[in-house]
Design an enzyme around this catalytic site. Structure first.
Site, short mmCIF file in Angstrom:
data_model
loop_
_atom_site.label_atom_id
_atom_site.label_comp_id
_atom_site.label_asym_id
_atom_site.label_seq_id
_atom_site.Cartn_x
_atom_site.Cartn_y
_atom_site.Cartn_z
N GLU A 109 0.88 -1.16 0.00
CA GLU A 109 0.00 0.00 0.00
C GLU A 109 0.92 1.22 0.00
O GLU A 109 1.92 1.22 0.73
CB GLU A 109 -0.71 -0.09 1.34
N TYR A 156 7.84 0.53 -7.64
CA TYR A 156 6.99 -0.67 -7.63
C TYR A 156 6.52 -1.04 -9.04
O TYR A 156 6.55 -2.21 -9.42
CB TYR A 156 5.77 -0.45 -6.73
C1 LIG Z 1 10.96 4.86 -2.66
C2 LIG Z 1 12.46 4.70 -2.42
C3 LIG Z 1 12.69 3.47 -1.52
C4 LIG Z 1 13.17 4.48 -3.78
O1 LIG Z 1 14.54 4.22 -3.52
P1 LIG Z 1 15.69 4.75 -4.52
O2 LIG Z 1 16.95 4.12 -4.13
O3 LIG Z 1 15.66 6.23 -4.59
O4 LIG Z 1 15.14 4.17 -5.92
P2 LIG Z 1 16.04 3.70 -7.15
O5 LIG Z 1 17.14 4.66 -7.39
O6 LIG Z 1 16.40 2.25 -6.98
O7 LIG Z 1 14.99 3.83 -8.32
C5 LIG Z 1 14.00 2.82 -8.56
C6 LIG Z 1 13.12 3.26 -9.72
O8 LIG Z 1 12.26 4.30 -9.27
C7 LIG Z 1 12.44 5.46 -10.08
N1 LIG Z 1 12.50 6.64 -9.22
C8 LIG Z 1 13.30 6.80 -8.15
N2 LIG Z 1 13.08 8.02 -7.60
C9 LIG Z 1 12.13 8.61 -8.37
C10 LIG Z 1 11.47 9.86 -8.31
N3 LIG Z 1 11.77 10.77 -7.36
N4 LIG Z 1 10.50 10.13 -9.22
C11 LIG Z 1 10.18 9.23 -10.19
N5 LIG Z 1 10.78 8.01 -10.29
C12 LIG Z 1 11.74 7.72 -9.40
C13 LIG Z 1 13.78 5.30 -10.76
O9 LIG Z 1 13.76 5.93 -12.02
C14 LIG Z 1 13.95 3.82 -10.87
O10 LIG Z 1 13.39 3.34 -12.09
P3 LIG Z 1 14.16 2.18 -12.91
O11 LIG Z 1 14.00 0.93 -12.06
O12 LIG Z 1 13.45 2.13 -14.20
O13 LIG Z 1 15.59 2.62 -13.00
C15 LIG Z 1 13.08 5.99 -1.77
O14 LIG Z 1 12.69 7.09 -2.55
C16 LIG Z 1 12.66 6.22 -0.32
O15 LIG Z 1 13.28 5.69 0.60
N6 LIG Z 1 11.62 7.04 -0.11
C17 LIG Z 1 11.14 7.36 1.24
C18 LIG Z 1 10.45 6.18 1.89
C19 LIG Z 1 9.26 5.73 1.07
O16 LIG Z 1 8.48 6.54 0.56
N7 LIG Z 1 9.09 4.39 0.96
C20 LIG Z 1 8.02 3.78 0.18
C21 LIG Z 1 6.72 3.78 0.87
S1 LIG Z 1 6.61 2.60 2.16
#
Ligand SMILES: CC(C)(COP(=O)(O)OP(=O)(O)OC[C@H]1O[C@@H](n2cnc3c(N)ncnc32)[C@H](O)[C@@H]1OP(=O)(O)O)[C@@H](O)C(=O)NCCC(=O)NCCS
Length: 137
Positions: free
Chosen positions: A89, A101
């Site tokens: 979620e 996701y």
């Molecule tokens: C969500 C989260 C875990 C993603 O981690 P991350 O290390 O920045 O993500 P990645 O660099 O591995 O990117 C994964 C994919 O998401 C996309 N992505 C990452 N940040 C993005 C952004 N700000 N906007 C759009 N797309 C994004 C990337 O393009 C990538 O796509 P790909 O697989 O085609 O290359 C991180 O932003 C986070 O910790 N956020 C705060 C906590 C949170 O919201 N958790 C999820 C809800 S429980």
């Protein structure tokens, strides 16, 4: 472990969970913590279903593929423990998580209007997602 996860969680979420809340979660045998030097994820597995409770990457290390790698490890843990479906979620406004996701193969299954309530702002919808896992059997 609970203290470390609480500190990592507080770095990512407006309402961080306390060490006591993590202790209670980790005491549950269905909870699995997947940690990396960049962040952590929590999974609840009641085979054949698993739920991603939370995942986060340290703010300074985002956008470098660590979230994708951690989600991959998390999916593997679910598979290794007999799950064939992973649910989660996510806030409808969380573009980074939605992209993470969707790119990992999750599809949207529903929307819960106003699910996340905030004292100092409008409520945010929850998006529910699911991903079919290969069990390897
Ligand atoms: C969500 C989260 C875990 C993603 O981690 P991350 O290390 O920045 O993500 P990645 O660099 O591995 O990117 C994964 C994919 O998401 C996309 N992505 C990452 N940040 C993005 C952004 N700000 N906007 C759009 N797309 C994004 C990337 O393009 C990538 O796509 P790909 O697989 O085609 O290359 C991180 O932003 C986070 O910790 N956020 C705060 C906590 C949170 O919201 N958790 C999820 C809800 S429980």
């Amino acid at each position: 472990m609970a203290e470390t996860l609480a500190a990592l969680h507080a770095a990512s979420f407006a309402r961080g969970w306390s060490a006591q809340e993590f202790e209670a979660l980790l005491a549950n045998p269905t909870t699995h913590a997947i940690t990396s030097p960049h962040g952590f994820a929590l999974l609840q597995i009641i085979a054949p279903e698993a739920e991603l409770i939370t995942i986060s990457i340290l703010p300074a290390l985002r956008g470098q593929g660590h979230g994708r790698a951690l989600l991959g490890k998390t999916i593997l843990t679910a598979q290794e423990n007999g799950a064939d479906t992973l649910f989660l979620e996510v806030e409808a406004t969380n573009a980074a998580a939605l992209a993470l996701y969707e790119n990992a193969g999750f599809t949207v299954t529903g929307r819960r209007t106003g699910y996340y309530a905030y004292p100092d702002g409008p409520a945010v919808d929850a998006i529910t997602m699911t991903c079919a896992l290969q069990t390897g059997t």
